[in-house]
Design a protein around this motif. Structure first.
Motif, mmCIF file in Angstrom:
data_model
loop_
_atom_site.group_PDB
_atom_site.id
_atom_site.type_symbol
_atom_site.label_atom_id
_atom_site.label_comp_id
_atom_site.label_asym_id
_atom_site.label_seq_id
_atom_site.Cartn_x
_atom_site.Cartn_y
_atom_site.Cartn_z
ATOM 1 N N ARG A 213 -57.481 -83.440 9.583
ATOM 2 C CA ARG A 213 -58.014 -83.786 10.905
ATOM 3 C C ARG A 213 -58.464 -82.526 11.646
ATOM 4 O O ARG A 213 -58.073 -81.422 11.311
ATOM 5 N N SER A 237 -57.445 -91.547 11.321
ATOM 6 C CA SER A 237 -56.189 -91.672 12.054
ATOM 7 C C SER A 237 -55.946 -90.474 12.970
ATOM 8 O O SER A 237 -56.477 -89.387 12.754
ATOM 9 N N ALA A 239 -52.908 -88.057 14.995
ATOM 10 C CA ALA A 239 -51.537 -87.597 14.786
ATOM 11 C C ALA A 239 -51.231 -86.474 15.775
ATOM 12 O O ALA A 239 -52.135 -85.825 16.309
ATOM 13 N N PHE A 241 -48.942 -82.884 16.427
ATOM 14 C CA PHE A 241 -48.313 -81.780 15.717
ATOM 15 C C PHE A 241 -47.733 -80.795 16.731
ATOM 16 O O PHE A 241 -48.206 -80.690 17.864
ATOM 17 N N PRO A 253 -45.845 -81.905 11.632
ATOM 18 C CA PRO A 253 -46.227 -83.223 12.153
ATOM 19 C C PRO A 253 -45.076 -83.884 12.888
ATOM 20 O O PRO A 253 -43.915 -83.721 12.535
ATOM 21 N N LYS A 255 -43.556 -87.362 13.679
ATOM 22 C CA LYS A 255 -43.625 -88.710 13.110
ATOM 23 C C LYS A 255 -43.622 -89.749 14.229
ATOM 24 O O LYS A 255 -42.587 -90.305 14.594
ATOM 25 N N ASP A 257 -46.319 -92.885 16.082
ATOM 26 C CA ASP A 257 -47.524 -93.689 15.987
ATOM 27 C C ASP A 257 -48.098 -93.886 17.389
ATOM 28 O O ASP A 257 -47.467 -94.523 18.229
#
Length: 307
Positions: A213, A237, A239, A241, A253, A255, A257
């Motif tokens: 990404r 997607s 995300a 970080f 990362p 975790k 959503d």
């Protein structure tokens, strides 16, 4: 940073933590002005809008058309605070048809005055030319990227801006993503640009593994950075970080959503809490996309990440 990661993990999925702010859809960059107010840019308009934390309606705004000398939207994408000054950066990208958009070649600053901001100095329009001419950045072949549409494969598109501890800035690129690595480029002399004293000077580019990404937003939080990452185009997607800020360290990362949010901006409050903004320009409002809806129906979502 572990506590911050845990905070994000718990908060991102919590719909109750979301706030809806009215008046614009395409929230693209923001900075906290104090403990209760923040200013946000809209990449569809040359205007900065001010909100009070948790309240839907805006409490002020600043039109930038005359200051930026832009006939069309400048495509404002990133913001970073250094002391009482906020630096803003446009995408410096071509449009979807691959045509040059001079209005998008803007780097400028505003100074904070209480709960509002005022433009200072002058807009700098030579940043892209400086990037393409910098010998240290030649291996990136940014000239090739800058000749393509913003979201085309290997195109050029700036979306992130963050402050470094020494007063320099980090420019985060959404595109290109060479060898699957996002690019972050240090801008060493931002104050000189808005005062018209000299061209831009850059440090060595940093390549970050964000899972293929690019950078959608980057913000200094505590001793490190948070990065909202996403695809170079619309498909893909998102995300989050955390990154130490050291070129040799790999971003970790988080975790979490983000659900239906399209993370386009994040910023930290003075108390260390973080707000994530969603670019909701494409969200349907009745039969129209939000950005095409009546102004009274336009809004964007924000996720407050609380300890």
């Amino acid at each position: 940073m572990r506590a911050l990661a845990a905070l994000l993990l718990c908060a991102v999925g919590a719909a109750a933590a979301q706030t809806r702010y009215e008046g614009l859809c395409d929230a693209s960059a923001a900075v906290a002005l104090d403990a209760r107010h923040f200013v946000v840019a809209d990449d569809e308009h040359n205007r900065l809008t001010i909100y009070r934390r948790g309240e839907a309606k805006s409490v002020g705004g600043i039109d930038l058309d005359k200051f930026l000398k832009a006939d069309k939207e400048a495509d404002l994408e990133g913001a970073a605070q250094v002391g009482s000054r906020i630096y803003w950066i446009a995408s410096h990208a071509r449009n979807s048809a691959g045509k040059v958009r001079e209005d998008r070649l803007r780097f400028f600053a505003t100074d904070i005055h209480g709960t509002t901001v005022e433009p200072v100095g002058q807009p700098y329009t030579g940043l892209l030319a400086d990037l393409l001419a910098a010998p240290a950045l030649a291996p990136l072949k940014l000239s090739d990227a800058a000749g393509r549409a913003a979201e085309a494969e290997g195109g050029f598109n700036i979306e992130g801006l963050a402050a470094a501890p020494d007063g320099s800035l980090l420019i985060g690129l959404r595109n290109p993503i060479p060898q699957g690595r996002a690019l972050v480029i240090p801008l060493l002399n931002p104050a000189e640009l808005v005062s018209g004293k000299s061209p831009a000077r850059f440090g060595s580019a940093i390549r970050l593994d964000l899972g293929g990404r690019g950078v959608r937003s980057i913000e200094r939080v505590g001793s490190g950075y948070l990065i909202a990452a996403g695809p170079p185009a619309d498909v893909g997607s998102f995300a989050l970080f955390r990154w130490s800020g050291k070129a040799t360290d790999v971003p970790a990362p988080i975790k979490a959503d983000p659900g239906t949010l399209r993370p386009e901006a994040l910023f930290a409050w003075p108390d260390g809490q973080v707000t994530l903004l969603s670019d909701d320009g494409g969200v349907m409002v009745g039969k129209k996309a939000c950005k095409d809806a009546d102004k009274s129906k336009r809004a964007f979502r924000a996720l407050d990440l609380k300890p």
